[in-house]
Design a protein around this motif. Structure first.
Motif, mmCIF file in Angstrom:
data_model
loop_
_atom_site.group_PDB
_atom_site.id
_atom_site.type_symbol
_atom_site.label_atom_id
_atom_site.label_comp_id
_atom_site.label_asym_id
_atom_site.label_seq_id
_atom_site.Cartn_x
_atom_site.Cartn_y
_atom_site.Cartn_z
ATOM 1 N N PRO A 1 -2.790 11.751 -9.089
ATOM 2 C CA PRO A 1 -1.855 12.476 -8.217
ATOM 3 C C PRO A 1 -1.365 13.733 -8.924
ATOM 4 O O PRO A 1 -1.349 13.802 -10.159
ATOM 5 N N GLU B 1 0.812 -1.219 0.000
ATOM 6 C CA GLU B 1 0.000 0.000 0.000
ATOM 7 C C GLU B 1 0.845 1.269 0.000
ATOM 8 O O GLU B 1 0.494 2.275 -0.627
ATOM 9 N N TYR C 1 3.408 1.949 -1.514
ATOM 10 C CA TYR C 1 3.993 2.221 -2.831
ATOM 11 C C TYR C 1 2.942 2.696 -3.841
ATOM 12 O O TYR C 1 3.288 3.012 -4.973
ATOM 13 N N THR D 1 -2.259 11.041 -16.142
ATOM 14 C CA THR D 1 -1.088 10.806 -15.293
ATOM 15 C C THR D 1 0.120 10.390 -16.116
ATOM 16 O O THR D 1 1.252 10.826 -15.865
ATOM 17 N N VAL E 1 0.690 3.935 -9.723
ATOM 18 C CA VAL E 1 -0.507 4.773 -9.723
ATOM 19 C C VAL E 1 -1.685 3.891 -10.123
ATOM 20 O O VAL E 1 -1.710 3.328 -11.221
ATOM 21 N N ASP F 1 2.934 16.463 -5.566
ATOM 22 C CA ASP F 1 3.407 15.079 -5.464
ATOM 23 C C ASP F 1 4.655 14.808 -6.290
ATOM 24 O O ASP F 1 5.067 13.651 -6.436
ATOM 25 N N SER G 1 -0.267 5.054 -5.224
ATOM 26 C CA SER G 1 -1.027 6.306 -5.197
ATOM 27 C C SER G 1 -2.338 6.092 -5.937
ATOM 28 O O SER G 1 -2.374 5.369 -6.941
ATOM 29 N N ASN G 2 -3.404 6.724 -5.460
ATOM 30 C CA ASN G 2 -4.679 6.628 -6.148
ATOM 31 C C ASN G 2 -4.690 7.523 -7.381
ATOM 32 O O ASN G 2 -3.739 8.247 -7.660
ATOM 33 N N ARG H 1 7.121 3.219 -7.748
ATOM 34 C CA ARG H 1 5.795 3.729 -7.412
ATOM 35 C C ARG H 1 4.773 3.141 -8.374
ATOM 36 O O ARG H 1 5.084 2.830 -9.529
ATOM 37 N N ARG I 1 7.495 12.403 -5.192
ATOM 38 C CA ARG I 1 7.214 10.966 -5.145
ATOM 39 C C ARG I 1 7.568 10.268 -6.455
ATOM 40 O O ARG I 1 7.804 9.064 -6.477
#
Length: 463
Positions: free
Chosen positions: A184, A176, A178, A211, A296, A190, A180-181, A294, A193
């Motif tokens: 971002p 979790e 790692y 994104t 998304v 952000d 992002s919803n 990361r 990140r």
């Protein structure tokens, strides 16, 4: 004909674009109401993607009843042809609307709804049910009685999981930190990140496209895009054939980035497992593996009906919408442009007086228009006022290229609000059909997968 419930207010859950549309129609008809908003301001969820620019101009994002109330108060309407950001939608339209004397006294902020039931009756009790007030319990423990409930709480805070089977992938919970919803602020708050990192974006909706294009601008960032379907055609959309040029440009620019190698595309990639490894998080579809820093998750959203579990709902087993609405919005059968007009009759549940409108009404259907939500609000409020002629005079004409893509969605990875960061030199707007879009229902409309609205009682992208 009056009833013993007429002295009670109609409760609207959520002060997002569609919830405030319902409030405007209730005020216009002189019906008592209360709006219960979990956030500290109107359109709390819209503000979470405030950095994103809509791909529909202002004229499609303003509800007709709301516009009339605002005009009577001397509101300076934005230029109809400009493309607003989410923040501008909230600050320049929804905040002034919520602050009107006709609405402001009836809106309660920081009022999160914990449950909705009938006063003194659980789901099993039938006798006298239709004549019994709704009991709305807030998270604070306060109880509110209402004659009807319009649930415009949205879906923003209930995103879909990464796992391809509809449940979390193995290891998803442990990874979790790692993840992002959707949407971002990659180029803003952000940025740290993502800059210089290996980033995986999962999903095939406009929020994923937005994104991906933002990530491609970050120096030293390696961008990988994973979709479950075999082709990215749905995301690319109509490109130059799109009725809204900014939306078409979004798909065209994404395709160029993929073809140039700036973005690595993995098709047919259904996530089965995530594992924390020494140099990041390992993501696998059972055959292929990618290691990233990361992730998304732009996999779309789903409605949460937990707060109304004691009401009598008859939900379609596939869509999670009403059974009457489901065949009209099923992405296996329709592109959004073929969705026929629908209103109170298609939104009616076995529980008299309860209506879910806005993006929540669409269940898991991936794309929702704000204009659709505005017309839902108008129809439902007309029915609650006893004006059934107006309630059933539903007018909604969605252009074939103006919403989803021209082809039915056969394999979805979810959606999201659509657009590009406000700072881009050539803005590609987000489709606010979560608010994505308003009063002029016979014109090209906006798309909003999410979102208005949306987050529970936060007025999500489509809320």
């Amino acid at each position: 004909m009056t009833t013993q419930l007429d002295h009670l207010p109609i409760a609207v859950i959520g002060a997002g674009p569609v919830g405030l549309s319902a409030a405007a129609h209730l005020a216009e008809r002189g019906l008592p109401f209360v709006v219960l908003e979990a956030g500290a301001k109107p359109a709390a969820a819209v503000r979470e993607w405030g950095h994103v620019r809509l791909f529909s101009p202002w004229r499609y994002n303003i509800d007709a009843a709301a516009a009339k109330l605002l005009a009577d108060a001397g509101w300076a309407r934005p230029d109809d042809e400009e493309l607003p950001t989410g923040a501008q939608l909230a600050d320049d339209y929804l905040q002034p609307l919520a602050d009107l004397p006709a609405l402001r006294p009836h809106i309660r902020y920081n009022a999160r709804v914990a449950a909705v039931t009938r006063a003194g009756l659980d789901r099993l009790r039938t006798a006298g049910r239709a004549d019994t007030p709704f009991l709305i319990r807030l998270a604070t423990g306060e109880d509110i009685l209402a004659r009807a409930v319009i649930d415009a709480s949205g879906t923003w805070h209930t995103p879909n999981v990464l796992g391809a089977a509809g449940i979390p992938a193995h290891g998803e919970d442990s990874a979790e930190a790692y993840v992002s919803n959707a949407l971002p602020d990659v180029l803003g708050r952000d940025r740290d990140r993502f800059a210089g990192r290996r980033v995986l974006v999962v999903g095939a909706g406009h929020s994923a496209a937005n994104t991906l294009l933002s990530l491609a601008k970050l120096p030293g960032t390696t961008v990988t895009w994973a979709i479950r379907s075999s082709s990215p055609g749905r995301t690319y959309g109509g490109e130059t054939a799109d009725a809204l040029p900014a939306r078409g440009a979004l798909g065209g620019r994404l395709r160029e980035h993929v073809e140039s190698g700036a973005i690595t595309l993995l098709t047919g990639f259904g996530i089965q497992r995530l594992a924390i490894v020494e140099d990041g998080v390992e993501v696998s579809d059972g055959t292929r593996t990618v290691v990233v820093d990361r992730i998304v998750s732009a996999t779309g959203f789903r409605p949460d009906h937990a707060i109304v579990s004691e009401l009598r709902l008859d939900l379609d087993p596939i869509m999670g919408s009403t059974r009457a609405l489901a065949p009209l919005i099923d992405p296996n059968e329709h592109s959004c442009g073929t969705v026929p007009p629908h209103g109170v009759d298609e939104l009616t549940q076995p529980e008299p007086g309860y209506y879910a409108i806005g993006v929540k009404s669409y269940g898991r259907a991936p794309t929702f228009l704000l204009a659709t939500g505005y017309e839902q609000a108008r129809s439902v409020v007309a029915a609650l006022a006893g004006d059934w002629v107006a309630a059933r005079d539903v007018q909604l004409d969605l252009p074939e290229t103006g919403v989803c893509n021209s082809d039915p969605v056969l394999a979805t990875d979810g959606g999201g609000c659509c657009g590009t960061p406000a700072a881009t030199a050539e803005p590609v707007a987000v489709g606010l059909a979560t608010g994505i879009s308003g009063g002029l229902l016979r014109s090209p409309l906006t798309v909003i997968d999410v979102p208005a609205g949306s987050g529970e009682q936060a007025g999500g992208c489509c809320g």
